[in-house]
Design an enzyme around this catalytic site. Structure first.
Site: not given
Length: 82
Positions: A3-5, A10
């Site tokens: 996952y990324c922020t 992303c």
């Protein structure tokens, strides 16, 4: 699981995974950061989220400590370069 922020990284990561044949690629609108802000510990994400900027550790009320110290195996969530 990756996952990324949120943001352009992303978008690039999901496009790369799809180009490599990964078929089960999903994105959260706004990334995990916005998800934690919206749902806190009532959502499906149960731990804390460390981001490498001034926000540091995002820890919703009721979050579970999921990490462990490599040396002593104690529950730990701080990041270290040691």
């Amino acid at each position: 699981l990756m996952y990324c922020t949120g943001g352009i990284r992303c978008e690039k990561a999901s496009a790369y995974l799809k180009s490599k044949g990964v078929s089960d690629v999903s994105q959260l609108s706004g990334g995990i950061h916005r998800y934690i802000e919206k749902f806190g510990s009532k959502g499906f994400f149960k731990g804390s989220n460390f981001v490498f900027d001034s926000r540091g550790l995002q820890k919703p009320v009721g979050a579970v400590t999921m990490g462990k110290c490599f040396s002593c195996e104690r529950n730990e969530e701080r990041m270290s370069s040691d």
